[in-house]
Write a protein that holds these residues in place. Structure first.
Motif, PDB file in Angstrom:
ATOM      1  N   GLN A   1      13.477  -6.446 -30.736  1.00 31.69           N
ATOM      2  CA  GLN A   1      14.242  -7.619 -30.326  1.00 31.69           C
ATOM      3  C   GLN A   1      13.577  -8.251 -29.101  1.00 31.69           C
ATOM      4  N   LEU A   2      13.488  -9.584 -29.095  1.00 33.32           N
ATOM      5  CA  LEU A   2      12.951 -10.314 -27.950  1.00 33.32           C
ATOM      6  C   LEU A   2      14.073 -10.549 -26.947  1.00 33.32           C
ATOM      7  N   VAL A   3      13.808 -10.187 -25.684  1.00 33.19           N
ATOM      8  CA  VAL A   3      14.795 -10.265 -24.610  1.00 33.19           C
ATOM      9  C   VAL A   3      14.157 -10.975 -23.420  1.00 33.19           C
ATOM     10  N   LEU A   4      14.915 -11.838 -22.761  1.00 31.76           N
ATOM     11  CA  LEU A   4      14.448 -12.512 -21.554  1.00 31.76           C
ATOM     12  C   LEU A   4      15.214 -11.999 -20.347  1.00 31.76           C
ATOM     13  N   GLN A   5      14.528 -12.002 -19.208  1.00 30.23           N
ATOM     14  CA  GLN A   5      15.190 -11.770 -17.930  1.00 30.23           C
ATOM     15  C   GLN A   5      14.911 -12.996 -17.071  1.00 30.23           C
ATOM     16  N   SER A   6      15.965 -13.610 -16.592  1.00 34.29           N
ATOM     17  CA  SER A   6      15.872 -14.832 -15.812  1.00 34.29           C
ATOM     18  C   SER A   6      16.271 -14.557 -14.370  1.00 34.29           C
ATOM     19  N   HIS A   7      15.376 -14.860 -13.434  1.00 41.24           N
ATOM     20  CA  HIS A   7      15.636 -14.639 -12.018  1.00 41.24           C
ATOM     21  C   HIS A   7      15.844 -15.987 -11.342  1.00 41.24           C
ATOM     22  N   TYR A   8      16.980 -16.148 -10.686  1.00 37.63           N
ATOM     23  CA  TYR A   8      17.295 -17.379  -9.960  1.00 37.63           C
ATOM     24  C   TYR A   8      17.627 -17.063  -8.518  1.00 37.63           C
ATOM     25  N   ILE A   9      17.248 -17.973  -7.631  1.00 37.86           N
ATOM     26  CA  ILE A   9      17.666 -17.955  -6.244  1.00 37.86           C
ATOM     27  C   ILE A   9      18.403 -19.270  -6.016  1.00 37.86           C
ATOM     28  N   ASN A  10      19.699 -19.210  -6.129  1.00 39.70           N
ATOM     29  CA  ASN A  10      20.553 -20.383  -6.013  1.00 39.70           C
ATOM     30  C   ASN A  10      20.957 -20.521  -4.550  1.00 39.70           C
ATOM     31  N   ALA A  11      20.302 -21.447  -3.845  1.00 38.73           N
ATOM     32  CA  ALA A  11      20.531 -21.625  -2.412  1.00 38.73           C
ATOM     33  C   ALA A  11      21.751 -22.484  -2.108  1.00 38.73           C
ATOM     34  N   THR A  12      22.490 -22.886  -3.141  1.00 40.59           N
ATOM     35  CA  THR A  12      23.697 -23.671  -2.914  1.00 40.59           C
ATOM     36  C   THR A  12      24.887 -22.725  -2.760  1.00 40.59           C
ATOM     37  N   PRO A  13      26.008 -23.209  -2.241  1.00 44.68           N
ATOM     38  CA  PRO A  13      27.189 -22.347  -2.120  1.00 44.68           C
ATOM     39  C   PRO A  13      27.980 -22.219  -3.417  1.00 44.68           C
ATOM     40  N   ASP A  14      27.559 -22.935  -4.463  1.00 45.62           N
ATOM     41  CA  ASP A  14      28.301 -22.962  -5.724  1.00 45.62           C
ATOM     42  C   ASP A  14      27.485 -22.389  -6.875  1.00 45.62           C
ATOM     43  N   SER A  15      28.172 -21.971  -7.931  1.00 45.96           N
ATOM     44  CA  SER A  15      27.498 -21.580  -9.168  1.00 45.96           C
ATOM     45  C   SER A  15      26.796 -22.798  -9.755  1.00 45.96           C
ATOM     46  N   GLU A  16      25.715 -22.568 -10.475  1.00 48.10           N
ATOM     47  CA  GLU A  16      24.950 -23.654 -11.086  1.00 48.10           C
ATOM     48  C   GLU A  16      24.753 -23.360 -12.570  1.00 48.10           C
ATOM     49  N   THR A  17      24.784 -24.407 -13.404  1.00 47.97           N
ATOM     50  CA  THR A  17      24.473 -24.273 -14.819  1.00 47.97           C
ATOM     51  C   THR A  17      22.979 -24.505 -14.999  1.00 47.97           C
ATOM     52  N   VAL A  18      22.318 -23.566 -15.681  1.00 52.43           N
ATOM     53  CA  VAL A  18      20.864 -23.595 -15.832  1.00 52.43           C
ATOM     54  C   VAL A  18      20.487 -23.347 -17.294  1.00 52.43           C
ATOM     55  N   GLU A  19      19.205 -23.480 -17.589  1.00 49.63           N
ATOM     56  CA  GLU A  19      18.675 -23.213 -18.928  1.00 49.63           C
ATOM     57  C   GLU A  19      17.197 -22.895 -18.798  1.00 49.63           C
ATOM     58  N   ASP A  20      16.713 -21.885 -19.538  1.00 52.43           N
ATOM     59  CA  ASP A  20      15.312 -21.497 -19.519  1.00 52.43           C
ATOM     60  C   ASP A  20      14.728 -21.565 -20.927  1.00 52.43           C
ATOM     61  N   THR A  21      13.431 -21.784 -20.987  1.00 52.53           N
ATOM     62  CA  THR A  21      12.707 -21.724 -22.254  1.00 52.53           C
ATOM     63  C   THR A  21      11.395 -20.965 -22.026  1.00 52.53           C
ATOM     64  N   MET A  22      10.847 -20.411 -23.107  1.00 52.62           N
ATOM     65  CA  MET A  22       9.559 -19.702 -23.034  1.00 52.62           C
ATOM     66  C   MET A  22       8.707 -20.048 -24.248  1.00 52.62           C
ATOM     67  N   HIS A  23       7.394 -20.021 -24.040  1.00 54.48           N
ATOM     68  CA  HIS A  23       6.414 -20.232 -25.094  1.00 54.48           C
ATOM     69  C   HIS A  23       5.385 -19.113 -24.992  1.00 54.48           C
ATOM     70  N   LEU A  24       5.233 -18.344 -26.068  1.00 54.46           N
ATOM     71  CA  LEU A  24       4.202 -17.291 -26.121  1.00 54.46           C
ATOM     72  C   LEU A  24       3.140 -17.696 -27.140  1.00 54.46           C
ATOM     73  N   GLN A  25       1.888 -17.573 -26.755  1.00 55.05           N
ATOM     74  CA  GLN A  25       0.797 -17.914 -27.666  1.00 55.05           C
ATOM     75  C   GLN A  25       0.324 -16.667 -28.411  1.00 55.05           C
ATOM     76  N   VAL A  26      -0.042 -16.875 -29.656  1.00 53.29           N
ATOM     77  CA  VAL A  26      -0.464 -15.780 -30.536  1.00 53.29           C
ATOM     78  C   VAL A  26      -1.972 -15.680 -30.612  1.00 53.29           C
ATOM     79  N   VAL A  27      -2.461 -14.463 -30.723  1.00 54.88           N
ATOM     80  CA  VAL A  27      -3.874 -14.226 -31.040  1.00 54.88           C
ATOM     81  C   VAL A  27      -3.916 -13.279 -32.231  1.00 54.88           C
ATOM     82  N   ASP A  28      -5.054 -13.262 -32.921  1.00 54.66           N
ATOM     83  CA  ASP A  28      -5.222 -12.312 -34.022  1.00 54.66           C
ATOM     84  C   ASP A  28      -5.258 -10.900 -33.465  1.00 54.66           C
ATOM     85  N   ALA A  29      -4.643  -9.987 -34.210  1.00 55.56           N
ATOM     86  CA  ALA A  29      -4.599  -8.581 -33.769  1.00 55.56           C
ATOM     87  C   ALA A  29      -6.000  -8.023 -33.674  1.00 55.56           C
TER      88      ALA A  29
END
Length: 160
Positions: free
Chosen positions: A132-160
Motif C-alpha cells: 500500500q502507498l502511504v504518505l506522511q505530510s509534515h506541516y508547520i502552521n505558524a498561524t493560531p488557527d487550524s488550516e485546510t491543506v492538500e498535498d500531491t506527489m509524483h513518482l517517476q518510473v524506471v525499468d527494473a
C-alpha cells in the motif's frame, strides 16, 4: 493548487483507478504512464504536525521509482511517500510512531511546488507487489488557527 502525478513501472491494481477523491479523501489515479496521488483536503492544527495518509493504491507487481515531485499548501515542510505490507483502509489522521515502524521509504519532496529528489540514472527504489502507498505530510502552521491543506506527489518510473 497544481495537480502532480505519480508514475510507476507498471499498473496498480484496479482499486487504484479513480481513487476515492470524489469523496474528498486520499486517492490514487492511474493512467498508462503515471499515477497521481492526491491527499484531498485535510486539516492541520496550529503548530507542528505529522499527518499519515493511507491511499487506496496497492501494487500488483514490482515497481522501480526513480524520483519524486511534490506539492504542498502553504505551511508545508515536506511530504514523503512510503510503502507498507500492513494494508489499511484509506484514511487521514495524525501519525502515531508505532504505525510507521513497518513503512519503507520511497521518496520525498520539500515544501513548495516542483521540489524533486533525483536518483542517479539507472537507479530506482524497488516496491514489491501487494504494498500500500502511504504518505506522511509534515506541516508547520505558524498561524493560531487550524488550516485546510492538500498535498500531491509524483513518482517517476524506471525499468527494473
Amino acid at each position: 493548487m497544481k495537480r502532480i502525478g505519480i508514475a510507476l513501472v507498471a499498473v496498480l491494481t484496479a482499486a487504484c483507478s479513480g481513487g476515492n477523491k470524489s469523496a474528498g479523501g486520499p486517492g490514487v489515479d492511474l493512467t498508462p504512464s503515471s499515477i497521481d496521488i492526491d491527499t484531498g483536503k485535510f486539516v492541520v492544527p496550529a503548530g507542528e504536525s505529522f499527518t499519515c495518509i493511507y491511499t487506496d493504491g496497492i501494487t500488483d507487481k514490482e515497481y522501480s521509482i526513480a524520483n519524486a515531485t511534490g506539492d504542498q499548501s502553504p505551511g508545508g515542510h515536506h511530504v514523503t511517500v512510503y510503502y507498507t505490507s500492513n494494508v489499511q483502509p484509506p484514511d487521514i489522521h495524525p501519525c502515531k510512531d508505532s504505525e510507521m515502524l513497518n513503512w519503507n521509504f520511497l521518496a520525498g519532496a520539500g515544501a513548495g511546488t516542483g521540489n524533486t529528489q533525483f536518483l542517479p540514472a539507472g537507479l530506482g527504489l524497488r516496491v514489491p507487489p501487494g504494498m500500500q502507498l502511504v504518505l506522511q505530510s509534515h506541516y508547520i502552521n505558524a498561524t493560531p488557527d487550524s488550516e485546510t491543506v492538500e498535498d500531491t506527489m509524483h513518482l517517476q518510473v524506471v525499468d527494473a
